[in-house]
Every structure is written in structure tokens, then in C-alpha cells.
Design a protein around this motif. Structure first.
Motif, PDB file in Angstrom:
ATOM      1  N   GLU A 117       0.851  -1.184   0.000  1.00 54.86           N
ATOM      2  CA  GLU A 117       0.000   0.000   0.000  1.00 54.86           C
ATOM      3  C   GLU A 117       0.883   1.228   0.000  1.00 54.86           C
ATOM      4  O   GLU A 117       2.017   1.190   0.487  1.00 54.86           O
ATOM      5  CB  GLU A 117      -0.965   0.012   1.186  1.00 54.86           C
ATOM      6  N   THR A 118       0.372   2.280  -0.599  1.00 55.35           N
ATOM      7  CA  THR A 118       1.101   3.546  -0.618  1.00 55.35           C
ATOM      8  C   THR A 118       0.105   4.693  -0.605  1.00 55.35           C
ATOM      9  O   THR A 118      -1.045   4.535  -1.026  1.00 55.35           O
ATOM     10  CB  THR A 118       2.032   3.645  -1.855  1.00 55.35           C
ATOM     11  N   GLU A 119       0.567   5.813  -0.105  1.00 50.07           N
ATOM     12  CA  GLU A 119      -0.270   7.008  -0.129  1.00 50.07           C
ATOM     13  C   GLU A 119      -0.421   7.475  -1.568  1.00 50.07           C
ATOM     14  O   GLU A 119       0.535   7.462  -2.341  1.00 50.07           O
ATOM     15  CB  GLU A 119       0.351   8.110   0.731  1.00 50.07           C
ATOM     16  N   ARG A 120      -1.619   7.895  -1.897  1.00 45.60           N
ATOM     17  CA  ARG A 120      -1.916   8.366  -3.254  1.00 45.60           C
ATOM     18  C   ARG A 120      -0.992   9.520  -3.656  1.00 45.60           C
ATOM     19  O   ARG A 120      -0.659   9.676  -4.827  1.00 45.60           O
ATOM     20  CB  ARG A 120      -3.376   8.815  -3.313  1.00 45.60           C
ATOM     21  N   SER A 121      -0.520  10.299  -2.678  1.00 45.99           N
ATOM     22  CA  SER A 121       0.318  11.466  -2.976  1.00 45.99           C
ATOM     23  C   SER A 121       1.787  11.100  -3.181  1.00 45.99           C
ATOM     24  O   SER A 121       2.575  11.937  -3.591  1.00 45.99           O
ATOM     25  CB  SER A 121       0.212  12.468  -1.825  1.00 45.99           C
ATOM     26  N   ASN A 122       2.170   9.850  -2.916  1.00 45.41           N
ATOM     27  CA  ASN A 122       3.584   9.454  -2.988  1.00 45.41           C
ATOM     28  C   ASN A 122       3.921   8.945  -4.397  1.00 45.41           C
ATOM     29  O   ASN A 122       3.980   7.739  -4.647  1.00 45.41           O
ATOM     30  CB  ASN A 122       3.874   8.390  -1.920  1.00 45.41           C
ATOM     31  N   GLN A 123       4.156   9.885  -5.300  1.00 42.45           N
ATOM     32  CA  GLN A 123       4.395   9.532  -6.708  1.00 42.45           C
ATOM     33  C   GLN A 123       5.621   8.633  -6.890  1.00 42.45           C
ATOM     34  O   GLN A 123       5.623   7.742  -7.736  1.00 42.45           O
ATOM     35  CB  GLN A 123       4.525  10.792  -7.568  1.00 42.45           C
ATOM     36  N   ARG A 127       5.571   4.904  -8.661  1.00 44.50           N
ATOM     37  CA  ARG A 127       6.420   4.505  -9.796  1.00 44.50           C
ATOM     38  C   ARG A 127       7.193   3.228  -9.490  1.00 44.50           C
ATOM     39  O   ARG A 127       7.316   2.340 -10.337  1.00 44.50           O
ATOM     40  CB  ARG A 127       7.393   5.631 -10.167  1.00 44.50           C
ATOM     41  N   VAL A 128       7.732   3.131  -8.268  1.00 44.19           N
ATOM     42  CA  VAL A 128       8.481   1.928  -7.880  1.00 44.19           C
ATOM     43  C   VAL A 128       7.580   0.697  -7.978  1.00 44.19           C
ATOM     44  O   VAL A 128       7.959  -0.326  -8.559  1.00 44.19           O
ATOM     45  CB  VAL A 128       9.056   2.061  -6.452  1.00 44.19           C
ATOM     46  N   LEU A 129       6.379   0.787  -7.428  1.00 47.61           N
ATOM     47  CA  LEU A 129       5.474  -0.367  -7.428  1.00 47.61           C
ATOM     48  C   LEU A 129       5.021  -0.712  -8.846  1.00 47.61           C
ATOM     49  O   LEU A 129       4.896  -1.890  -9.188  1.00 47.61           O
ATOM     50  CB  LEU A 129       4.288  -0.103  -6.498  1.00 47.61           C
ATOM     51  N   GLU A 130       4.807   0.293  -9.688  1.00 46.73           N
ATOM     52  CA  GLU A 130       4.460   0.021 -11.084  1.00 46.73           C
ATOM     53  C   GLU A 130       5.614  -0.687 -11.800  1.00 46.73           C
ATOM     54  O   GLU A 130       5.397  -1.661 -12.524  1.00 46.73           O
ATOM     55  CB  GLU A 130       4.089   1.318 -11.814  1.00 46.73           C
ATOM     56  N   LYS A 131       6.847  -0.214 -11.575  1.00 40.93           N
ATOM     57  CA  LYS A 131       8.011  -0.845 -12.209  1.00 40.93           C
ATOM     58  C   LYS A 131       8.228  -2.262 -11.686  1.00 40.93           C
ATOM     59  O   LYS A 131       8.833  -3.087 -12.376  1.00 40.93           O
ATOM     60  CB  LYS A 131       9.277  -0.015 -11.964  1.00 40.93           C
ATOM     61  N   ALA A 132       7.761  -2.538 -10.468  1.00 45.71           N
ATOM     62  CA  ALA A 132       7.872  -3.879  -9.892  1.00 45.71           C
ATOM     63  C   ALA A 132       6.695  -4.756 -10.322  1.00 45.71           C
ATOM     64  O   ALA A 132       6.460  -5.810  -9.739  1.00 45.71           O
ATOM     65  CB  ALA A 132       7.959  -3.797  -8.370  1.00 45.71           C
ATOM     66  N   THR A 143      -5.252   6.285  -0.143  1.00 38.49           N
ATOM     67  CA  THR A 143      -4.364   5.120  -0.247  1.00 38.49           C
ATOM     68  C   THR A 143      -4.624   4.318  -1.521  1.00 38.49           C
ATOM     69  O   THR A 143      -5.765   4.183  -1.957  1.00 38.49           O
ATOM     70  CB  THR A 143      -4.577   4.200   0.974  1.00 38.49           C
ATOM     71  N   ILE A 144      -3.537   3.791  -2.079  1.00 37.51           N
ATOM     72  CA  ILE A 144      -3.643   2.835  -3.189  1.00 37.51           C
ATOM     73  C   ILE A 144      -3.134   1.489  -2.666  1.00 37.51           C
ATOM     74  O   ILE A 144      -2.068   1.414  -2.059  1.00 37.51           O
ATOM     75  CB  ILE A 144      -2.814   3.275  -4.405  1.00 37.51           C
ATOM     76  N   TYR A 145      -3.911   0.441  -2.891  1.00 38.54           N
ATOM     77  CA  TYR A 145      -3.554  -0.924  -2.494  1.00 38.54           C
ATOM     78  C   TYR A 145      -3.121  -1.676  -3.741  1.00 38.54           C
ATOM     79  O   TYR A 145      -3.773  -1.586  -4.779  1.00 38.54           O
ATOM     80  CB  TYR A 145      -4.733  -1.608  -1.806  1.00 38.54           C
ATOM     81  N   TRP A 146      -2.032  -2.404  -3.620  1.00 42.64           N
ATOM     82  CA  TRP A 146      -1.400  -3.060  -4.765  1.00 42.64           C
ATOM     83  C   TRP A 146      -1.326  -4.566  -4.545  1.00 42.64           C
ATOM     84  O   TRP A 146      -1.295  -5.034  -3.413  1.00 42.64           O
ATOM     85  CB  TRP A 146       0.028  -2.544  -4.933  1.00 42.64           C
ATOM     86  N   GLU A 147      -1.226  -5.289  -5.644  1.00 44.80           N
ATOM     87  CA  GLU A 147      -1.000  -6.733  -5.542  1.00 44.80           C
ATOM     88  C   GLU A 147      -0.271  -7.247  -6.779  1.00 44.80           C
ATOM     89  O   GLU A 147      -0.284  -6.624  -7.840  1.00 44.80           O
ATOM     90  CB  GLU A 147      -2.308  -7.490  -5.347  1.00 44.80           C
ATOM     91  N   ARG A 148       0.405  -8.368  -6.574  1.00 46.43           N
ATOM     92  CA  ARG A 148       1.035  -9.078  -7.693  1.00 46.43           C
ATOM     93  C   ARG A 148       1.068 -10.548  -7.345  1.00 46.43           C
ATOM     94  O   ARG A 148       1.337 -10.939  -6.241  1.00 46.43           O
ATOM     95  CB  ARG A 148       2.447  -8.560  -7.942  1.00 46.43           C
TER      96      ARG A 148
END
Length: 148
Positions: A117-123, A127-132, A143-148
């Protein structure tokens, strides 16, 4: 000792044996490592499911830490997090380290999904999570919640 290697990094699980390295380099990136080492003393099965040190191969410098917020849960998920020292931001190290840790976790039969998870304001973190190769699973106002 278990370690992960990428083109530019060595990533090693944080144990009491590496605390001397941290002291020698005067590494301080918040309370996570100390908390993890205390938890590891109480529950050795947490080995590799807590903090890992991110070390630059070029000079052996600890540039950050990352890892998991505990063992896989009953849904076979682990949550990942990371933090690099500011002078190493924007050089691709965080994405490189996160990719290696995520691949390592997904290769474990106890893990089906890695979440973050990351704060929506933490660009930068976004980017790190998208690249991962993390995908947005859910979003709230903050908040944005992520998964892979």
C-alpha cells in the motif's frame, strides 16, 4: 546465508549477524530493523519474512532496507515495504530490489500474492510499485492498495 542478487544489488535478510555492518556504516533508516531483530529473537521462523538489507555491490554500501511485514497469512499473502536513504532515490535501486524480493516471495509455495500500500500522494513509491509489476487492486481517497 541466503541472499538475492540483481545486476547492481545484493539483498540479504537482516539478522543479528549484520548489525555490525549497520553500525560500521552508521546506517539509520527508522525503527523497522530494530523491531524486526527483536521479533526474530522471539520467533526465529520469521527469518526472511521481515527486513532485508539492500546493499550496493559497487562499494558494499547499505543503501536501504525492504522486505515483508511478517510471514504469509492464511490467504497466502505477504505485504512488502521498503525505504531507501534519500541520496539513493531516483536511481532505480528500489524497483530493482522490490522486483527481486517479490520474485523470491512468489517462488515460495506458501505465497500466492504479494501486496503493498502507498499514499496516493507518494508519486515516487507509485512509480516503484508500477516498475515492480504490481497492479492497483483498490483505491481510497488517501491510499492505493497493490498486488502481484
Amino acid at each position: 546465508m541466503k541472499k538475492l542478487e540483481t545486476e547492481r544489488l545484493e539483498i540479504i535478510p537482516c539478522t543479528a549477524e549484520v548489525t555490525q555492518l549497520l553500525q560500521n556504516q552508521q546506517y539509520d533508516n527508522g525503527p523497522e530493523i530494530d523491531r524486526h531483530l527483536q521479533e526474530l529473537l522471539e520467533d526465529p521462523s520469521l527469518f526472511a519474512w521481515g527486513s532485508w538489507l539492500i546493499i550496493r555491490k559497487l562499494d558494499g554500501q547499505v543503501i536501504g532496507d525492504g522486505g515483508f511485514k511478517g510471514k504469509p497469512d492464511d490467504q497466502r499473502q505477504v505485504e512488502i515495504g521498503y525505504g531507501l536513504l534519500e541520496q539513493y532515490w531516483n536511481k532505480g535501486y528500489a524497483s530493482e530490489a522490490m522486483n527481486a524480493l517479490i520474485e523470491w516471495a512468489l517462488a515460495n509455495e506458501k505465497v500466492e500474492k504479494v501486496i503493498a500500500e502507498t499514499e496516493r500522494s507518494n508519486q515516487a513509491s507509485i512509480r516503484v510499485l508500477e516498475k515492480a509489476k504490481m497492479k492497483r487492486a483498490q483505491e481510497t481517497d488517501a491510499t492505493i492498495y497493490w498486488e502481484r
